[in-house]
Design an enzyme around this catalytic site. Structure first.
Site, PDB file in Angstrom:
ATOM      1  N   GLU A  50      -6.824 -13.226  29.254  1.00 12.85           N
ATOM      2  CA  GLU A  50      -5.845 -14.304  29.257  1.00 12.85           C
ATOM      3  C   GLU A  50      -6.408 -15.396  30.173  1.00 12.85           C
ATOM      4  O   GLU A  50      -6.776 -15.105  31.315  1.00 12.85           O
ATOM      5  CB  GLU A  50      -4.501 -13.783  29.802  1.00 12.85           C
ATOM      6  CG  GLU A  50      -3.447 -14.857  29.750  1.00 12.85           C
ATOM      7  CD  GLU A  50      -2.072 -14.398  30.247  1.00 12.85           C
ATOM      8  OE1 GLU A  50      -1.896 -13.198  30.523  1.00 12.85           O
ATOM      9  OE2 GLU A  50      -1.191 -15.270  30.336  1.00 12.85           O
ATOM     10  N   ARG A 274      -8.219   1.585  34.760  1.00 13.00           N
ATOM     11  CA  ARG A 274      -8.447   0.315  35.412  1.00 13.00           C
ATOM     12  C   ARG A 274      -9.343   0.525  36.620  1.00 13.00           C
ATOM     13  O   ARG A 274      -9.221   1.542  37.310  1.00 13.00           O
ATOM     14  CB  ARG A 274      -7.081  -0.139  35.911  1.00 13.00           C
ATOM     15  CG  ARG A 274      -6.768  -1.548  35.756  1.00 13.00           C
ATOM     16  CD  ARG A 274      -5.384  -1.858  36.306  1.00 13.00           C
ATOM     17  NE  ARG A 274      -5.377  -3.271  36.603  1.00 13.00           N
ATOM     18  CZ  ARG A 274      -5.252  -4.196  35.667  1.00 13.00           C
ATOM     19  NH1 ARG A 274      -5.062  -3.872  34.415  1.00 13.00           N
ATOM     20  NH2 ARG A 274      -5.301  -5.468  35.995  1.00 13.00           N
ATOM     21  N   LYS A 284      -5.202 -10.984  39.079  1.00 10.35           N
ATOM     22  CA  LYS A 284      -5.354 -12.441  39.060  1.00 10.35           C
ATOM     23  C   LYS A 284      -4.215 -13.121  39.808  1.00 10.35           C
ATOM     24  O   LYS A 284      -4.426 -14.114  40.492  1.00 10.35           O
ATOM     25  CB  LYS A 284      -5.407 -12.939  37.608  1.00 10.35           C
ATOM     26  CG  LYS A 284      -6.783 -12.806  37.004  1.00 10.35           C
ATOM     27  CD  LYS A 284      -6.824 -13.344  35.588  1.00 10.35           C
ATOM     28  CE  LYS A 284      -6.202 -12.377  34.627  1.00 10.35           C
ATOM     29  NZ  LYS A 284      -6.387 -12.751  33.218  1.00 10.35           N
TER      30      LYS A 284
HETATM   31  P1  ATP Z   1      -4.827  -9.112  35.927  1.00  5.86           P
HETATM   32  O1  ATP Z   1      -3.760  -8.122  36.294  1.00  5.86           O
HETATM   33  O2  ATP Z   1      -5.889  -9.246  36.953  1.00  5.86           O
HETATM   34  O3  ATP Z   1      -4.269 -10.428  35.484  1.00  5.86           O
HETATM   35  P2  ATP Z   1      -5.084  -8.490  33.208  1.00  5.86           P
HETATM   36  O4  ATP Z   1      -5.256  -7.119  32.658  1.00  5.86           O
HETATM   37  O5  ATP Z   1      -3.779  -9.141  33.047  1.00  5.86           O
HETATM   38  O6  ATP Z   1      -5.565  -8.464  34.695  1.00  5.86           O
HETATM   39  P3  ATP Z   1      -6.508  -9.875  31.186  1.00  5.86           P
HETATM   40  O7  ATP Z   1      -7.109 -11.229  31.238  1.00  5.86           O
HETATM   41  O8  ATP Z   1      -5.325  -9.692  30.334  1.00  5.86           O
HETATM   42  O9  ATP Z   1      -6.183  -9.463  32.674  1.00  5.86           O
HETATM   43  O10 ATP Z   1      -7.607  -8.772  30.871  1.00  5.86           O
HETATM   44  C1  ATP Z   1      -8.644  -8.854  29.944  1.00  5.86           C
HETATM   45  C2  ATP Z   1      -9.191  -7.466  29.765  1.00  5.86           C
HETATM   46  O11 ATP Z   1      -9.717  -6.971  30.994  1.00  5.86           O
HETATM   47  C3  ATP Z   1      -8.119  -6.484  29.329  1.00  5.86           C
HETATM   48  O12 ATP Z   1      -8.632  -5.669  28.310  1.00  5.86           O
HETATM   49  C4  ATP Z   1      -7.817  -5.711  30.579  1.00  5.86           C
HETATM   50  O13 ATP Z   1      -7.342  -4.431  30.277  1.00  5.86           O
HETATM   51  C5  ATP Z   1      -9.178  -5.711  31.279  1.00  5.86           C
HETATM   52  N1  ATP Z   1      -9.024  -5.541  32.720  1.00  5.86           N
HETATM   53  C6  ATP Z   1      -8.317  -6.316  33.564  1.00  5.86           C
HETATM   54  N2  ATP Z   1      -8.353  -5.827  34.815  1.00  5.86           N
HETATM   55  C7  ATP Z   1      -9.113  -4.714  34.769  1.00  5.86           C
HETATM   56  C8  ATP Z   1      -9.531  -3.747  35.740  1.00  5.86           C
HETATM   57  N3  ATP Z   1      -9.163  -3.830  37.022  1.00  5.86           N
HETATM   58  N4  ATP Z   1     -10.326  -2.734  35.329  1.00  5.86           N
HETATM   59  C9  ATP Z   1     -10.704  -2.642  34.044  1.00  5.86           C
HETATM   60  N5  ATP Z   1     -10.350  -3.511  33.089  1.00  5.86           N
HETATM   61  C10 ATP Z   1      -9.557  -4.538  33.434  1.00  5.86           C
HETATM   62 MG    MG Z   2      -2.616 -10.321  32.143  1.00  2.00          MG
END
Ligand code: ATP
Ligand code: MG
Length: 578
Positions: A50, A274, A284
């Site tokens: 995102e 994760r 983020k």
């Molecule tokens: P955040 O909580 O930091 O905003 P998010 O999962 O909302 O993380 P996205 O931009 O939606 O962030 O994630 C893109 C991809 O990265 C998704 O497939 C998500 O599952 C993966 N991802 C995000 N954070 C992690 C993490 N700490 N470890 C492994 N994969 C991750």
């Molecule tokens: Mg997200």
């Protein structure tokens, strides 16, 4: 690649895994699908960030899995921006994410945006309404929550659940046309308000949001929810293995439900753990808070776990990829030691970083018996780990700088560096013996006087076989380059920065000593033209990287990671401390 025209040629047939690759349950699923020919030999993955912030090291794990596994099986990977939430998303983030993925060493096949699919998603929503599988609900968000029930209690049907298809079609069309204010209505899937899985209790598919979108502008005032957009986007791109983190496990039945109802390409979702790192936050939202509240200088502050941050800090893409490969994947969330990441950074930099001499906290040394105006060019090895790295010349003269830490007027036990009457080796220089010191009025040593032995040129043992117990680094004062060096420690003092006293947030665990700026460092002259981002080992100190804040003639270096400091360990063990 065009999503309406998905790839058809079969991936080059991978039937076995390289023997060295560690086993991984996702790889096993792909191998099984190839064996049963579930997807006609295709492997298609996607990385779906995102664009609401900068990528962090947790995303690096997902990127390495999405791209790495597809590569391994001759498959393809799309970069897809999951931009269904207009109010939080910005083009700045889109650009940074693309740069970060490339920096990590990957190139996507297709580049897509979930917003590319808004028209198709709308058509499919209409199709579901016509099939009696979706309805417009007038309940408020609060009411929807109340009606949803709990883990132990079933939900209740909304009074609007049984609207006719015609009424739903008309209301949904008017939602799209902008006839209703934000939050007044939603489109919901009609599944089962008594399902044990809360995600299946008539989940919201569309919400009304009169907001400008970074790509579609004001074309839409209804936006699809993640659960409705994600699986359908995967399906449009013929994604075969859609990897995501474990919190989406409970969403998988819904992911499959939409695909089944619409009868579209059967993408499959696979969840993995994760990445969490000690002393680090990987969210983020929280990283944005650190930036906005100015606890750090920006997203690329070298203390940040963002890819732009660790890049500026001096971490290499290779080190990150090796680290991700080593931690593997599992089905339970845990926490990895930050020290393990640092280990992979050291291991990679040890192979590639040229060695140089730099003095961070200078103490002046005068070699009384060395000729006043003489300068010798000493040969120094660039990298003992890399025979092709060659040698360079380092000037030696009568006045030098050494580290303050490398001199003690009263040496504690087991301290073998310079002290009055003691002889040590100056690396690539000479053996020198301390003869006297000069102090200021506070009694602090500000200058050390030595004599040198001409028979030890290059730092070699003299013919009489005399040995010394310590070798220290130095920089010639007349030739030194002045530099600023920034020393970083963990950003947080707690292993789990989210663990706080009541009423406090994670910022209460910030480490007040996470940045130390040394403004008086002295570098050997070969570093005069070091390029931004180039990485070095400062002998005996650690790995350092040139910061973009550098000015001509005055470089700024970031400490990437320290070498293991054996003395610090000995000192800690001594009861009285030196
Ligand atoms: P955040 O909580 O930091 O905003 P998010 O999962 O909302 O993380 P996205 O931009 O939606 O962030 O994630 C893109 C991809 O990265 C998704 O497939 C998500 O599952 C993966 N991802 C995000 N954070 C992690 C993490 N700490 N470890 C492994 N994969 C991750
Ligand atoms: Mg997200």
């Amino acid at each position: 690649m065009n999503p309406s025209n998905p790839p058809t040629e079969a991936a080059t047939k991978p039937t076995s895994v390289p023997a060295a690759a560690p086993s991984n349950f996702i790889r096993d699923i792909i191998l099984e699908d190839l064996k049963t020919n579930k997807y006609n030999g295709l492997v298609q993955t996607r990385f779906p960030p995102e664009p609401n912030g900068y990528l962090h090291i947790g995303h690096a794990k997902a990127i390495c899995l999405d791209f790495g596994l597809a590569d391994e099986f001759g498959g393809k990977t799309n970069l897809r921006f999951d931009d269904t939430n207009p109010s939080k998303e910005e083009t700045e983030y889109v650009d940074s994410i693309m740069a970060d993925v490339r920096w990590l060493g990957f190139e996507w096949d297709g580049l897509f945006y979930a917003s590319d699919y808004f028209d198709q998603l709308y058509k499919w929503a209409v199709q579901l309404i016509k099939a009696g599988k979706a309805y417009v609900d007038d309940l408020s968000a609060d009411e929807i929550r109340q009606y949803r029930g709990t883990l132990t209690e079933p939900g209740k049907n909304s009074p609007y659940r049984d609207r006719t298809v015609e009424e739903n079609l008309e209301l949904f069309e008017r939602m799209r046309a902008g006839d209703f204010p934000d939050g007044s209505r939603v489109l919901r899937a009609k599944i089962d308000m008594a399902s044990p899985n809360l995600n299946m209790r008539d989940p919201v598919m569309y919400r009304i949001l009169h907001a400008e979108h970074h790509r579609t502008g004001n074309k839409w005032c209804i936006y699809p929810m993640y659960d409705y957009a994600h699986g359908q986007s995967d399906s449009l791109e013929h994604v075969t293995h859609s990897m995501c983190t474990l919190e989406f496990e409970d969403h998988r039945p819904l992911y499959n439900w939409f695909i089944q109802q619409l009868g579209i390409f059967p993408s499959q979702q696979i969840e993995f753990d994760r990445l969490n790192l000690t002393y680090t936050l990987l969210s983020k939202r929280k990283l944005l808070q650190l930036v906005e509240e100015r606890h750090v200088s920006g997203w690329d502050d070298p203390r940040m776990p963002t890819l732009v941050g660790i890049r500026r800090r001096g971490y290499t893409p290779e080190a990150i990829r090796n680290f991700v490969g080593a931690i593997g994947v599992s089905k339970t969330n845990g926490s990895i030691e930050l020290a393990m990441l640092e280990h992979f950074v050291r291991e990679d930099l040890n192979k590639r970083a040229p060695r140089v001499m730099a003095v961070l906290r200078p103490l002046k040394v005068v070699i009384d018996n060395y000729p006043e105006n003489q300068v010798e060019e000493m040969d120094a090895v660039n990298n003992p780990e890399d025979p092709n790295a060659g040698t360079r010349k380092v000037p030696f003269s009568r006045v030098l700088y050494i580290e303050q830490d490398d001199f003690r007027e009263v040496p504690p036990k087991q301290y073998f560096r310079l002290s009055p009457g003691r002889e040590v080796r100056l690396r690539y220089g000479y053996f020198v013996t301390c003869t006297s010191v000069v102090k200021n009025d506070k009694g602090e040593v500000i200058e050390v006087h030595c004599t040198y032995d001409p028979a030890t040129r290059g730092g070699n043992n003299p013919p009489d076989g005399r040995k010394v117990k310590s070798t220290i680094h130095w920089v010639s004062a007349a030739h030194a380059i002045d530099a600023e060096v920034r020393i970083y420690e963990n950003l947080f003092t707690k292993e789990d920065p989210n663990q706080t006293e009541e009423g406090q947030d994670f910022t209460s665990n910030l480490n007040p000593n996470s940045l130390e700026v040394l403004t008086n460092a002295k570098l050997e002259p070969s570093l005069a033209d070091a390029a931004i981002e180039s990485r070095y080992q400062f002998e005996r100190l650690g790995y350092f990287c040139v910061d973009p804040d550098s000015k001509t003639g005055r470089p700024v270096f970031n400490r990437t990671v320290a070498l293991k400091d054996t003395w610090a360990k000995i000192e800690k063990r001594q009861p009285g401390k030196a």
